[in-house]
Motif scaffolding. Sequence first.
Motif, PDB file in Angstrom:
ATOM      1  N   GLY A 150       0.804  -1.223   0.000  1.00  6.48           N
ATOM      2  CA  GLY A 150       0.000   0.000   0.000  1.00  6.48           C
ATOM      3  C   GLY A 150       0.830   1.263   0.000  1.00  6.48           C
ATOM      4  N   LEU A 151       2.163   1.141  -0.083  1.00  6.14           N
ATOM      5  CA  LEU A 151       3.012   2.324  -0.155  1.00  6.14           C
ATOM      6  C   LEU A 151       2.866   2.991  -1.526  1.00  6.14           C
ATOM      7  CD1 LEU A 151       4.383   1.296   2.460  1.00  6.14           C
ATOM      8  CD2 LEU A 151       6.555   1.899   1.459  1.00  6.14           C
ATOM      9  N   GLY A 152       2.834   4.316  -1.547  1.00  6.82           N
ATOM     10  CA  GLY A 152       2.720   5.038  -2.810  1.00  6.82           C
ATOM     11  C   GLY A 152       4.061   5.151  -3.512  1.00  6.82           C
ATOM     12  N   HIS A 153       4.046   5.822  -4.689  1.00  5.63           N
ATOM     13  CA  HIS A 153       5.252   5.938  -5.504  1.00  5.63           C
ATOM     14  C   HIS A 153       6.402   6.595  -4.745  1.00  5.63           C
ATOM     15  CE1 HIS A 153       7.581   6.522  -9.200  1.00  5.63           C
ATOM     16  NE2 HIS A 153       7.836   7.740  -8.759  1.00  5.63           N
ATOM     17  N   TYR A 154       6.116   7.700  -4.061  1.00  9.42           N
ATOM     18  CA  TYR A 154       7.203   8.456  -3.418  1.00  9.42           C
ATOM     19  C   TYR A 154       7.739   7.755  -2.183  1.00  9.42           C
ATOM     20  CZ  TYR A 154       5.867  11.926  -6.728  1.00  9.42           C
ATOM     21  OH  TYR A 154       5.600  12.558  -7.915  1.00  9.42           O
ATOM     22  N   LYS A 155       6.830   7.179  -1.389  1.00  6.98           N
ATOM     23  CA  LYS A 155       7.308   6.456  -0.208  1.00  6.98           C
ATOM     24  C   LYS A 155       8.111   5.228  -0.626  1.00  6.98           C
ATOM     25  CE  LYS A 155       4.468   7.889   3.600  1.00  6.98           C
ATOM     26  NZ  LYS A 155       3.354   7.618   4.505  1.00  6.98           N
ATOM     27  N   THR A 156       7.677   4.558  -1.700  1.00  4.19           N
ATOM     28  CA  THR A 156       8.420   3.407  -2.195  1.00  4.19           C
ATOM     29  C   THR A 156       9.834   3.846  -2.597  1.00  4.19           C
ATOM     30  OG1 THR A 156       6.413   2.355  -2.987  1.00  4.19           O
ATOM     31  CG2 THR A 156       8.464   1.590  -3.941  1.00  4.19           C
ATOM     32  N   LEU A 157       9.892   4.987  -3.303  1.00 11.21           N
ATOM     33  CA  LEU A 157      11.192   5.492  -3.746  1.00 11.21           C
ATOM     34  C   LEU A 157      12.068   5.845  -2.540  1.00 11.21           C
ATOM     35  CD1 LEU A 157      12.424   6.128  -6.543  1.00 11.21           C
ATOM     36  CD2 LEU A 157      11.742   8.496  -6.221  1.00 11.21           C
ATOM     37  N   ARG A 158      11.487   6.528  -1.563  1.00 11.80           N
ATOM     38  CA  ARG A 158      12.256   7.053  -0.439  1.00 11.80           C
ATOM     39  C   ARG A 158      12.664   5.954   0.550  1.00 11.80           C
ATOM     40  NH1 ARG A 158      10.748   9.282   4.511  1.00 11.80           N
ATOM     41  NH2 ARG A 158       8.528   9.159   4.038  1.00 11.80           N
ATOM     42  N   LEU A 159      11.739   5.027   0.837  1.00  8.21           N
ATOM     43  CA  LEU A 159      12.005   4.057   1.894  1.00  8.21           C
ATOM     44  C   LEU A 159      12.631   2.770   1.378  1.00  8.21           C
ATOM     45  CD1 LEU A 159       8.593   4.424   3.766  1.00  8.21           C
ATOM     46  CD2 LEU A 159      10.793   5.283   4.558  1.00  8.21           C
ATOM     47  N   ILE A 160      12.336   2.396   0.137  1.00  2.05           N
ATOM     48  CA  ILE A 160      12.753   1.081  -0.357  1.00  2.05           C
ATOM     49  C   ILE A 160      13.795   1.187  -1.461  1.00  2.05           C
ATOM     50  CG2 ILE A 160      11.941  -1.079  -1.401  1.00  2.05           C
ATOM     51  CD1 ILE A 160      10.954  -0.466   1.516  1.00  2.05           C
ATOM     52  N   VAL A 161      13.522   1.975  -2.491  1.00  4.31           N
ATOM     53  CA  VAL A 161      14.404   1.974  -3.661  1.00  4.31           C
ATOM     54  C   VAL A 161      15.688   2.768  -3.399  1.00  4.31           C
ATOM     55  CG1 VAL A 161      14.596   2.580  -6.099  1.00  4.31           C
ATOM     56  CG2 VAL A 161      12.453   1.663  -5.221  1.00  4.31           C
ATOM     57  N   MET A 162      15.543   4.020  -2.932  1.00  2.71           N
ATOM     58  CA  MET A 162      16.723   4.867  -2.752  1.00  2.71           C
ATOM     59  C   MET A 162      17.768   4.283  -1.794  1.00  2.71           C
ATOM     60  SD  MET A 162      17.290   7.415  -4.577  1.00  2.71           S
ATOM     61  CE  MET A 162      16.509   8.489  -5.758  1.00  2.71           C
ATOM     62  N   PRO A 163      17.377   3.820  -0.609  1.00  7.50           N
ATOM     63  CA  PRO A 163      18.406   3.300   0.296  1.00  7.50           C
ATOM     64  C   PRO A 163      19.207   2.162  -0.339  1.00  7.50           C
ATOM     65  CG  PRO A 163      16.326   3.528   1.458  1.00  7.50           C
ATOM     66  CD  PRO A 163      16.032   3.768   0.004  1.00  7.50           C
ATOM     67  N   GLN A 164      18.515   1.291  -1.097  1.00  9.97           N
ATOM     68  CA  GLN A 164      19.238   0.184  -1.731  1.00  9.97           C
ATOM     69  C   GLN A 164      20.072   0.683  -2.900  1.00  9.97           C
ATOM     70  OE1 GLN A 164      17.113  -3.611  -2.213  1.00  9.97           O
ATOM     71  NE2 GLN A 164      15.352  -2.616  -1.293  1.00  9.97           N
ATOM     72  N   ALA A 165      19.539   1.660  -3.644  1.00 10.14           N
ATOM     73  CA  ALA A 165      20.261   2.190  -4.805  1.00 10.14           C
ATOM     74  C   ALA A 165      21.554   2.864  -4.354  1.00 10.14           C
ATOM     75  CB  ALA A 165      19.377   3.184  -5.555  1.00 10.14           C
ATOM     76  N   ILE A 166      21.465   3.681  -3.297  1.00  9.40           N
ATOM     77  CA  ILE A 166      22.642   4.426  -2.850  1.00  9.40           C
ATOM     78  C   ILE A 166      23.718   3.462  -2.372  1.00  9.40           C
ATOM     79  CG2 ILE A 166      23.467   6.008  -1.052  1.00  9.40           C
ATOM     80  CD1 ILE A 166      20.800   7.531  -1.446  1.00  9.40           C
ATOM     81  N   ARG A 167      23.311   2.391  -1.668  1.00  7.60           N
ATOM     82  CA  ARG A 167      24.280   1.396  -1.237  1.00  7.60           C
ATOM     83  C   ARG A 167      25.003   0.755  -2.422  1.00  7.60           C
ATOM     84  NH1 ARG A 167      21.834  -0.860   4.233  1.00  7.60           N
ATOM     85  NH2 ARG A 167      20.813   1.152   4.050  1.00  7.60           N
ATOM     86  N   LYS A 168      24.233   0.472  -3.473  1.00  7.28           N
ATOM     87  CA  LYS A 168      24.834  -0.174  -4.638  1.00  7.28           C
ATOM     88  C   LYS A 168      25.850   0.731  -5.336  1.00  7.28           C
ATOM     89  CE  LYS A 168      20.856  -2.994  -5.871  1.00  7.28           C
ATOM     90  NZ  LYS A 168      21.266  -4.404  -5.833  1.00  7.28           N
ATOM     91  N   VAL A 169      25.597   2.049  -5.372  1.00  2.00           N
ATOM     92  CA  VAL A 169      26.457   2.923  -6.179  1.00  2.00           C
ATOM     93  C   VAL A 169      27.492   3.702  -5.358  1.00  2.00           C
ATOM     94  CG1 VAL A 169      24.743   3.181  -8.000  1.00  2.00           C
ATOM     95  CG2 VAL A 169      24.834   4.871  -6.162  1.00  2.00           C
ATOM     96  N   THR A 170      27.553   3.458  -4.047  1.00  2.00           N
ATOM     97  CA  THR A 170      28.494   4.222  -3.226  1.00  2.00           C
ATOM     98  C   THR A 170      29.940   4.186  -3.733  1.00  2.00           C
ATOM     99  OG1 THR A 170      27.095   4.049  -1.304  1.00  2.00           O
ATOM    100  CG2 THR A 170      29.381   4.539  -0.878  1.00  2.00           C
ATOM    101  N   PRO A 171      30.485   3.022  -4.113  1.00  4.49           N
ATOM    102  CA  PRO A 171      31.860   3.040  -4.632  1.00  4.49           C
ATOM    103  C   PRO A 171      32.017   3.937  -5.860  1.00  4.49           C
ATOM    104  CG  PRO A 171      31.193   0.800  -4.145  1.00  4.49           C
ATOM    105  CD  PRO A 171      29.969   1.646  -4.005  1.00  4.49           C
ATOM    106  N   ALA A 172      31.048   3.859  -6.786  1.00  6.89           N
ATOM    107  CA  ALA A 172      31.122   4.688  -7.991  1.00  6.89           C
ATOM    108  C   ALA A 172      31.023   6.170  -7.628  1.00  6.89           C
ATOM    109  CB  ALA A 172      30.011   4.312  -8.966  1.00  6.89           C
TER     110      ALA A 172
END
Lengths: 243, 289
Positions: B192-214
């Motif tokens: 039931g999470l909306g687009h922005y909460k999904t981006l902020r709570l789920i996608v972004m934290p994982q994305a930033i972890r993946k690209v930190t070395p770059a």
Amino acid sequence: MSAVLRLEDVHKSFGRTEVLRGISLEVAAHEVVVLIGASGSGKSTLLRTINLLEPIDDGRVWLGDRDISDPRVRADAVRSRIGIVFQHYNLFPHLSVLDNVTLALRHVQGVDRAAAEQRGLELLERIGLASFARVFPDRLSGGQQQRTAIVRAIATNPELLLLDEITSALDPELVGDVLALVRELADEGTTIVMATHEMAFAREVADRIVFLDSGVILEQGSPSEVFGAPREPRTREFLARFL
Amino acid sequence: MTGDLDQEARRPSDIELGRRAFRRRQSTRSVLVSVASTIVFAVVVWLTIINTPGWARVQSTFFDPEVFVSALPRVWDGFLLNLRVLVFAVIGTAVFGLLIATLRTLRGAVFFPLRALAAGYTDLFRGLPLIIVLYLVGYGIPGLRFTEERIPAEVLGTIALVLTYSAYVSEVFRAGIEAVHPSQRLAARSLGLGHYKTLRLIVMPQAIRKVTPALMNDFVAMQKDVGLISVLGAVDAVRGAQIEVAASFDYTPYVVAGVLFVLLALPLIRLTDWYSAKLRAREQMGSIV
């Protein structure tokens, strides 16, 4: 008693492949409906359309007395009334086990952290994973992850629980614990629609078996009817593979 | 878990002891070989350089210890400005880059102008050389006369750096967002999470972890490019060194500035390597290849 869920002539295509070809189904409160059928028969797609994760091409879907296939309905609000568990658990790897369970409570329902964590810990206690509350999901076995995913889906007390082949990715010795939890939920009166290949479990827990073949409901009835005396040759052929 | 305990308690077989002794001899031998080859290599390079005809002059104009010491205070003062600019530019780039990446993920017809603007921005600034951006910002923005007072060169330089680096960093963020498995988004939306909460709570934290070395690698690149703000007249380490060179007719001050930049980069480079190795170890859990 009115139905919790009602599907009327639901159609769904992916490109030129018609996956659902006119599905009509009614699920009463506290009923456990088990979808069986070969891979590609449309079981997963059917569950996803109920949760509005896939838009349908035709027909109507009612949740309670609300037509949720109306595009003006807010999908997020509908989804928060339905819990779904996937084959591959899909836990959030960057959140602790407890945060996974309390996410919807806190960020969809707006429950404050303390109350949400109390509810989350009760749920984890129930599946014997309270001591893992603060660790990340990758420390859990597949069966533990899937049970966590189930309590994550029921944390907000949804009206309907959808289970999409939740034991298919598990080692055989881990399946038992997961199914035991589903049986408990069914005994408590949770309304469940599940797709599975666990025929023994389906026979024991289901109120109704629905056999899907190439996007249509070919046959449905009580477990003893469908398993004991299947009417359709296709059903007999399918079930024979499990004996 | 129990396997480890068993091994502790058990005495290894003679075959295993033999293998271990062999491995120890092998590793001692390879350490000795690498030390010897390093020494030989260094001596050859050193002899080659000091035997070139112009070495004496180069040594006195680039590596003069007295000039090094006398230039250090002024270059160091300038270097502190580089550090300040770097801190603001890193923060500005992280925020602006993330914003651009987020704009590019927006769905819906209403957001088309924003999406197009963000896409055009990354295309433009990844193509433009930093030095040209510096000139355009450094001389263009003051020309607009927003303010009565003069905008300091280091502020304009920081803006130019942020504009250029955000274009790269936003692409790195975008790659990270796309690398998060769609099933994660599906699971979040199903709760039931909306687009922005999904981006902020789920996608972004994982994305930033993946690209930190770059990302860290981009910031290493940025830390040396802060030296370019000297072209706008900011008295940073490079300009400080230039002033010293003009006074002494000796190039050693440039070497001083170079040494300072390398010393600044080294911890960040090591940190990047360490973090990448940690991530890799976590992803490969237990396997040795």
